[in-house]
Write an enzyme that holds these catalytic residues in place. Structure first.
Site, PDB file in Angstrom:
ATOM      1  N   GLU A 126       5.242   7.376 -11.578  1.00 50.15           N
ATOM      2  CA  GLU A 126       4.875   7.539 -13.086  1.00 50.15           C
ATOM      3  C   GLU A 126       4.581   6.390 -13.962  1.00 50.15           C
ATOM      4  O   GLU A 126       5.300   5.437 -13.543  1.00 50.15           O
ATOM      5  CB  GLU A 126       5.562   8.667 -13.589  1.00 50.15           C
ATOM      6  N   SER A 131      10.318   2.326  -9.842  1.00 47.05           N
ATOM      7  CA  SER A 131      11.763   2.314  -8.955  1.00 47.05           C
ATOM      8  C   SER A 131      12.625   3.370  -9.236  1.00 47.05           C
ATOM      9  O   SER A 131      13.608   3.802  -8.349  1.00 47.05           O
ATOM     10  CB  SER A 131      12.307   0.978  -9.201  1.00 47.05           C
ATOM     11  N   THR A 157      -1.204   6.312  -3.771  1.00 47.96           N
ATOM     12  CA  THR A 157      -2.449   5.964  -2.700  1.00 47.96           C
ATOM     13  C   THR A 157      -2.927   7.248  -2.118  1.00 47.96           C
ATOM     14  O   THR A 157      -2.428   8.184  -1.861  1.00 47.96           O
ATOM     15  CB  THR A 157      -1.556   5.355  -1.577  1.00 47.96           C
ATOM     16  N   GLY A 341      -9.836 -26.180   0.225  1.00 46.39           N
ATOM     17  CA  GLY A 341     -10.865 -25.633  -0.602  1.00 46.39           C
ATOM     18  C   GLY A 341     -11.661 -24.618   0.148  1.00 46.39           C
ATOM     19  O   GLY A 341     -11.945 -23.570  -0.604  1.00 46.39           O
ATOM     20  N   GLU A 364       7.272   0.605  -2.325  1.00 42.57           N
ATOM     21  CA  GLU A 364       8.240   0.833  -1.523  1.00 42.57           C
ATOM     22  C   GLU A 364       9.627   0.429  -1.852  1.00 42.57           C
ATOM     23  O   GLU A 364      10.655   0.294  -1.266  1.00 42.57           O
ATOM     24  CB  GLU A 364       8.140   0.762  -0.133  1.00 42.57           C
ATOM     25  N   THR A 366      10.898  -2.648  -4.907  1.00 38.30           N
ATOM     26  CA  THR A 366      10.671  -4.232  -5.075  1.00 38.30           C
ATOM     27  C   THR A 366      11.613  -4.944  -4.319  1.00 38.30           C
ATOM     28  O   THR A 366      12.611  -4.699  -3.862  1.00 38.30           O
ATOM     29  CB  THR A 366      10.508  -4.677  -6.595  1.00 38.30           C
TER      30      THR A 366
END
Length: 379
Positions: A126, A131, A157, A341, A364, A366
């Protein structure tokens, strides 16, 4: 306990790698730049049992063990993390349905997910609670033979492409983690309102959404498992979920390394291939070593998950997730450095792997959360 691969595992690896080379790599850049969800590729992957491979054969899946599932995930992400994420996440929440859902839920939804006909989502996080799952504010009130859900879910997701979701909500508001229940929610339900989140840093082919739930009415039969037991049910899947993310990280690192290795053998400076310079050779050596170490830890975590020892599975899953994700970011960074580069623009895949790998340190749980879990198990 063995965490070495069998001939069957390696056959699965080859099949997924071939699929990645033939189907994913040619369109990866387009899907990233246009932020296109690959529904057609999801259906093709499902035909090969690469979508939700944990679903048993009786519901149309392949019933793969945890190590095989990690190999599928690794190879999809090796080809392209964005497309790999979209395909590999098509069954989010299906493990909850499989273990705790009623038979009608399994027959109706697991078969459709395994066939690639539908995607699912898991609505947990939310805006104010990532976590801290126990702190969620989405709530459900009983009204006759229905539950009425209200709340706001974030970073979901498949939020706009899923046909069904597993929604975690408070059913006993003041009970903390002891008052959470899992609900099966069809996404076409009145009151389920997803909004796509665009312009992510990475895995841009994967769908991400905010979901507002406004007086959504759910039949009583749509409770998954037991009322007020949702948090405990959810805990059953964190070890496998974190091991899966660790496999994603290994795949992203391997893909970035492969691109850098090829480039080092082609690019010339000062009249020689850059792969002949010791500085580049040392980078490649460090990258390859980090990847193999991470892969070994992931496979060990997978073996512990499969064996069913919850304490060992939790510890090694967090170790694998921490180590693999941290080193995936480092490997992707070094791969971009090998390109110089040229790696900073989208003409080459280095910058895409660099952007995509970063998410594995966040979702899932940290890296900081994983360290807390590991320390808890040690102490």
């Amino acid at each position: 306990m063995s965490f070495t691969t069998t001939g069957e595992h390696e056959a699965i690896r080859k099949a997924v790698r071939d699929f990645g080379e033939e189907e994913l790599k040619p369109v990866a850049r387009e899907h990233d730049e246009e932020q296109i969800y690959p529904e057609d590729l999801r259906r093709k992957a499902a035909d090969l049992d690469f979508v939700a491979p944990h679903i048993p054969e009786e519901y149309g899946g392949a019933g793969m063990d945890m190590l095989a599932r990690c190999i599928v995930t690794e190879e999809l992400w090796r080809a392209d993390p964005g497309l790999g994420s979209a395909i590999g996440s098509a069954g989010f929440g299906s493990s909850m349905i499989l273990k705790y859902g009623d038979e009608w839920m399994k027959e109706e939804w697991l078969t459709r997910i395994a066939a690639g006909e539908s995607a699912s989502c898991s609505c947990i996080s939310e805006p104010a609670h990532g976590s801290n799952v126990a702190g969620i504010e989405t709530h459900a009130e009983k009204d006759g033979d229905e539950w009425v859900l209200n709340g706001n879910k974030m970073w979901i997701t498949n939020g706009t492409v899923a046909d069904v979701g597993v929604v975690m909500a408070k059913t006993t508001r003041d009970a903390g983690h002891k008052g959470i229940t899992a609900f099966l929610v069809p996404t076409d339900l009145d009151g389920f309102q997803p909004t796509k989140i665009d312009n992510k840093l990475g895995i841009r082919a994967s769908d991400l959404a905010e979901v507002v739930i406004d007086d959504a009415r759910i039949p009583e039969q749509n409770v998954i498992g037991e009322v007020d037991k949702g948090f405990y049910q959810l805990m059953d899947f964190f070890a496998s979920g974190r091991t899966g993310v660790a496999a994603q990280a290994v795949g992203a690192a391997q893909g970035a390394f492969d691109a850098a290795l090829d480039y080092a053998g082609e690019r010339e400076q000062f009249d020689q291939k850059i792969g002949e310079f010791q500085a580049i050779r040392h980078k490649l050596a460090d990258m390859a070593t980090d990847i193999e170490a991470a892969r070994s830890l992931v496979y060990r975590a997978a073996a512990n998950v499969e064996e069913g020892n919850p304490d060992q599975a939790a510890k090694f899953a967090s170790m694998a997730k921490l180590f693999a994700s941290e080193h995936a970011v480092e490997v992707a960074d070094e791969a971009l450095q090998v390109f110089g580069g040229a790696g900073y623009v989208s003409d080459h895949p280095a910058e895409r792997y660099y952007r995509d790998a970063r998410i594995t340190k966040i979702y899932e749980g940290t890296s900081e959360i994983q360290k807390n879990i590991i320390a808890d198990r040690l102490l």
